[in-house]
Design a protein around this motif. Sequence first.
Motif: not given
Length: 483
Positions: A309-312, A319-323, A325-331, A387-390
Amino acid sequence: MSMSTALNNALGGLGAASRGAAVVSGNIANALTPGYAKRTLELTTSPISGNGVKVVGITRRQDPVLTANLRSATADYAASSAISGFHTQFEALVGTPEDDRSISATLGGFENSLIAAASNPGSAERLDQAARAAGDLATALNSASEGLRQMRSDADRRIGTYVDTLNITLKDIEALNAKIPAVQNSGGDINGLLDQRQILIDQVNELVPVNVVARENNRVSLYSDGGLILLEGTAAELLFSVTGDTKPHMTVANGLLSGLEVNGQSVRTIGETAQIRGGALAAQFEIRDELSPKAQADLDAVARDLIERFETPGLDPTATPTDQGLFSDDGARFNATAPAGLASRMALNAAVDPDAGGDSWKLRTGLGALSPNDPGDATQLQAFGAVLNSARPVSVSSFGTGDLRASEISFVLLSKAGANAHAAQSRESYASNARLQMEQLVAEQGVDSDAELQRMMQIEQAYAANARIITVVDELMDLLLRM
């Protein structure tokens, strides 16, 4: 009847009464002893006198049908209890809808904190609170995943313990199979050994439900309900390697977890065709290899939804396409090819974590911003809340096929866990009642203390009558000698 015949009959009666008293007293003393079966004294007409009594032996009374049904109920209860324990613990990990510390409630707290921050975007305190609420959400999923991993590791260790127990117990039964005919051929009483063997078979049955096949000379063979040979002359050897500390991506298929082998052959442990189905051992394999991975997939689905959701694209203009989002998979950004266990690796982006040196104002400006913008601009905060409510598709089919909001996904997780726990507890309750009923039926066929006491009174009367005959014969002999 001659006096010698009367004397012989009385002596035989005294011997039978003595043996009968010993049998009855043994029944009463062992009425509550596990594995003990009621004994009865078998009598026949004496071949010497023709109308006296002779002790044939002591018979161990046991109903094989009731015993088999009790074993089936006991194994079913052992399995259902283990499964119920797993689902109950997992429900406690994710929480219930009424629990203010559940994953759903934690997500709700994060959403509320975004709304509060958007109402006053210049408040550093509210931004810090929103960032920490996001961190709490990631921690909640981390904790649930770690708790699930520990349950899976516990199941793996229990399997190792059960396999060791089975190997030892089967060897003990093999030894008794050899000892019983030897004792019987020497004229000894084998009933105690039969009791001991029954206890050992019951121990095996609780782990792997068994069918007992009688062989010659009071030996037995053991087969699992799935057709696995556990004891046929010699005991089978079960092999299992304990992993101990499991990880979500570990499976038997990829060789990182051990399967079960019997005499060097692989054994099916899961599903209707499992060769060890129905007992505590199969339940632990089910927990390790089926239930835990499914529960992990549900947790990972919630984590994936939040990360994606936060990588939408377009959500955060900075943010760039490689950054991340608010949450990550171990960075790192979400990677669909990454191994299972995403919920355990989910983390808050350190850039906004005030407790990790980050700046919570980036929730207002965008995660890639280099400096704070207008403190009154709540556009980005509102976008994060929206985005949380979509409604979006869910990555696992077990959550349904429709699009769901983040809060709905977390609620489905809790509902599934609660429904599974309730169903498992109902199954455990049914299995417990079935076992209790079978125990009562077996007990009714076992030692009845009242009946045994009545039998003891009859034996005392018979003893007194035979003793009186001996006394009368003695008096008659004295009379004849004085004549």
